[in-house]
Motif scaffolding. Structure first.
Motif, short mmCIF file in Angstrom:
data_model
loop_
_atom_site.label_atom_id
_atom_site.label_comp_id
_atom_site.label_asym_id
_atom_site.label_seq_id
_atom_site.Cartn_x
_atom_site.Cartn_y
_atom_site.Cartn_z
N ASN A 1 0.80 -1.23 0.00
CA ASN A 1 0.00 0.00 0.00
C ASN A 1 0.83 1.28 0.00
O ASN A 1 0.29 2.37 0.19
CB ASN A 1 -0.99 -0.04 1.17
CG ASN A 1 -2.19 -0.91 0.81
OD1 ASN A 1 -2.82 -0.71 -0.23
ND2 ASN A 1 -2.48 -1.91 1.62
N PHE B 1 -9.70 -0.97 2.08
CA PHE B 1 -9.82 -2.37 1.67
C PHE B 1 -9.02 -3.28 2.59
O PHE B 1 -7.84 -3.00 2.89
CB PHE B 1 -9.31 -2.56 0.23
CG PHE B 1 -10.24 -2.00 -0.81
CD1 PHE B 1 -11.49 -2.55 -1.01
CD2 PHE B 1 -9.86 -0.91 -1.59
CE1 PHE B 1 -12.37 -2.04 -1.97
CE2 PHE B 1 -10.71 -0.39 -2.55
CZ PHE B 1 -11.96 -0.95 -2.75
N GLY B 2 -9.66 -4.35 3.02
CA GLY B 2 -8.99 -5.40 3.78
C GLY B 2 -9.25 -6.73 3.10
O GLY B 2 -9.50 -6.78 1.88
N ASN B 3 -9.24 -7.79 3.88
CA ASN B 3 -9.30 -9.13 3.28
C ASN B 3 -10.48 -9.98 3.75
O ASN B 3 -10.59 -11.14 3.36
CB ASN B 3 -8.01 -9.89 3.61
CG ASN B 3 -6.79 -9.03 3.31
OD1 ASN B 3 -6.42 -8.84 2.18
ND2 ASN B 3 -6.21 -8.47 4.36
N GLU C 1 -12.35 -8.02 9.17
CA GLU C 1 -11.40 -6.90 9.05
C GLU C 1 -12.09 -5.59 8.69
O GLU C 1 -11.64 -4.52 9.11
CB GLU C 1 -10.39 -7.22 7.95
CG GLU C 1 -9.10 -7.78 8.45
CD GLU C 1 -8.11 -7.86 7.32
OE1 GLU C 1 -7.34 -6.92 7.15
OE2 GLU C 1 -8.15 -8.87 6.60
N VAL D 1 -11.73 -10.35 -0.12
CA VAL D 1 -11.74 -8.88 -0.09
C VAL D 1 -12.80 -8.42 0.93
O VAL D 1 -13.91 -8.94 0.94
CB VAL D 1 -12.11 -8.27 -1.47
CG1 VAL D 1 -12.21 -6.74 -1.38
CG2 VAL D 1 -11.09 -8.66 -2.53
N ALA E 1 -14.27 -4.55 2.71
CA ALA E 1 -14.17 -3.10 2.48
C ALA E 1 -14.97 -2.35 3.52
O ALA E 1 -16.05 -2.78 3.94
CB ALA E 1 -14.68 -2.75 1.08
N THR F 1 -3.14 -2.96 6.42
CA THR F 1 -2.99 -4.40 6.25
C THR F 1 -2.17 -4.63 4.98
O THR F 1 -2.31 -3.88 4.00
CB THR F 1 -4.36 -5.12 6.17
OG1 THR F 1 -4.13 -6.50 5.90
CG2 THR F 1 -5.25 -4.56 5.08
N TYR G 1 -2.04 -7.00 2.54
CA TYR G 1 -2.62 -7.41 1.24
C TYR G 1 -3.77 -6.51 0.77
O TYR G 1 -4.14 -6.56 -0.40
CB TYR G 1 -3.18 -8.83 1.33
CG TYR G 1 -2.17 -9.89 1.66
CD1 TYR G 1 -1.00 -10.04 0.93
CD2 TYR G 1 -2.41 -10.78 2.71
CE1 TYR G 1 -0.09 -11.03 1.23
CE2 TYR G 1 -1.50 -11.77 3.03
CZ TYR G 1 -0.34 -11.89 2.29
OH TYR G 1 0.56 -12.87 2.59
N GLY G 2 -4.38 -5.76 1.68
CA GLY G 2 -5.63 -5.06 1.37
C GLY G 2 -5.53 -4.19 0.14
O GLY G 2 -4.63 -3.37 0.01
#
Ligand SMILES: Cc1ncc(COP(=O)(O)O)c(C=O)c1O
Length: 402
Positions: A78, A105-107, A111, A261, A263, A281, A283-284
């Motif tokens: 990010n 955005f998270g996973n 989250e 994903v 959000a 995070t 990967y988000g």
């Protein structure tokens, strides 16, 4: 020796933790509403990965977008922007229709809720730390989300939880008012159609009162649309039926067809409370996840996902209602709970799988139905027949299905 010598289910039991219980079956491929077992048998999936695969399994547009992006760029961190993230966020703003906002955005759904809880406390500042959520609501398994969850059996083994959470009974406007009167509540958090509790609707007048009371009190309203979002209930988002404007909406599940994903959408004023370094995070929002979300949302729009949920949902609900042993069907669109006369939901789930149908038992007396929104009329007819046979077998031999 291969780990799968004893079959995929056996291998999973040997090597994976038992937190989900033993797998009910193992699947190796899928298309539309159909999953294919390792034995080659085809099964109708009326759970869709728990309201995730709204476009069905491996929708060609989504699969193509993931494949193409995987060959181009997967992840950068990010520190950098990518070509899909802002467009997915723009689409969310558009579909939510509650004005300008910003997206994190998270996973996962949990989250998204963790981010909402943190943002609420950040926005509210000192003196307003508490979060009020609802009994029966489900918000995820991480500590913040679990503390918000109003299902106490899931919490007790893991106490102490995060401090500052209270729960009121859905419908008890007086209790909500009493909590808010203390003047220390950062946010009220609501799952409008409580999926994990058995597809239980929160009364409309309670949600409307929650919006009115929070607005008057300077408290934020967070709506958890993780399960209900993206057309499933017959609206793009369940809150739109009531014409209210939440401060934050949490999303996941159907957003990317099963690519992980989550959000958080927050109104711009609220979102601005997060400063660089406050949350994050690894990967988000990465390029691959956003490619999956972008293709999913684009396709859901093209297919008119809410319209599909309304028409197919009506067909399914009417047919299931008529089955012997079913006392009624609750829920909206294609998020339905069949209420059973007797406490045989587990047996129904087991027999349904034997008959070639995936459904989900919640508690003793509710069977959750959440097929892909692209399910066909023929598939609905076949599924209802299979469910009818499963109900009959469970009535005759409830013990066998346990
Ligand atoms: C309403 C709701 N919120 C949050 C969650 C948690 O999402 P996840 O399992 O992706 O963490 C779920 C999952 O079932 C859910 O239904």
């Amino acid at each position: 020796m291969s780990v799968t010598e004893s079959g995929l289910v056996g291998a999973a039991q040997r090597y994976l933790m038992n937190n989900y219980g033993p797998p009910l079956a193992a699947f190796v491929s899928g298309s539309g509403s159909v999953l294919v077992e390792d034995s080659g048998r085809e099964v109708l999936d009326f759970l869709a990965g728990i309201a995730v695969c709204s476009l069905g399994h491996c929708h060609p547009t989504v699969t193509a977008a993931i494949s193409e992006q995987a060959g181009k760029l997967i992840h950068t961190s990010n520190f950098f922007a990518n070509e899909h993230g802002p467009e997915v966020a723009r689409r969310l703003e558009d579909l939510l229709g509650i004005g300008e906002g910003r997206v994190f955005f998270g996973n996962s759904g949990a989250e998204a809720n963790e981010a909402a809880i943190k943002l609420a406390r950040r926005f509210a500042g000192e003196g307003r730390r508490r979060i009020v959520a609802l009994e029966g609501g489900f918000h995820g398994r991480t500590f913040g989300a679990l503390s918000a969850t109003g299902q106490f059996a899931k919490q007790i083994p893991f106490e102490p939880l995060v401090p500052g959470f209270a729960h009121v009974r859905p419908g008890d406007i007086g209790a909500l008012e009493a909590e808010l009167t203390r003047g220390d509540v950062a946010a009220v958090m609501i799952e409008m159609l409580q999926g994990e509790a058995g597809v239980v609707p929160v009364p409309d007048e309670f949600v409307l009162a929650a919006r009115e009371l929070t607005t008057g009190n300077g408290t934020l309203l967070i709506l958890d649309e993780v399960q209900t979002g993206f057309g499933r209930t017959g609206e793009w988002f369940a809150f739109q039926r009531l014409g209210i404007v939440p401060d934050m909406v949490t999303l996941a599940k159907a957003i990317a067809s099963g690519f992980p994903v989550g959000a958080l959408f927050a109104r711009a004023e609220v979102a601005s409370a997060f400063q660089p370094g406050d949350h994050g995070t690894t990967y988000g929002g990465q390029a691959l996840a956003m490619a999956a979300a972008r293709a999913t949302i684009q396709t859901l729009v093209e297919l008119d996902a809410p319209g599909l949920a309304r028409t197919k949902g009506e067909l399914l609900a009417k047919a299931v209602e008529r089955l012997p042993g079913v006392t009624g069907v609750r829920g909206r669109g294609l998020l339905l709970g069949a209420m059973l006369e007797r406490p045989i939901a587990k047996a129904v789930q087991t027999y349904a799988l034997e008959e070639g149908l995936i459904v989900n038992a919640i508690g003793d007396s509710v069977v959750r139905l959440a097929p892909p929104l692209v399910v066909t009329e023929e598939e609905i007819t076949a599924a209802v027949q299979r469910l009818g046979r499963a109900l009959h077998r469970a009535e005759v031999e409830p013990g066998e299905g346990k």
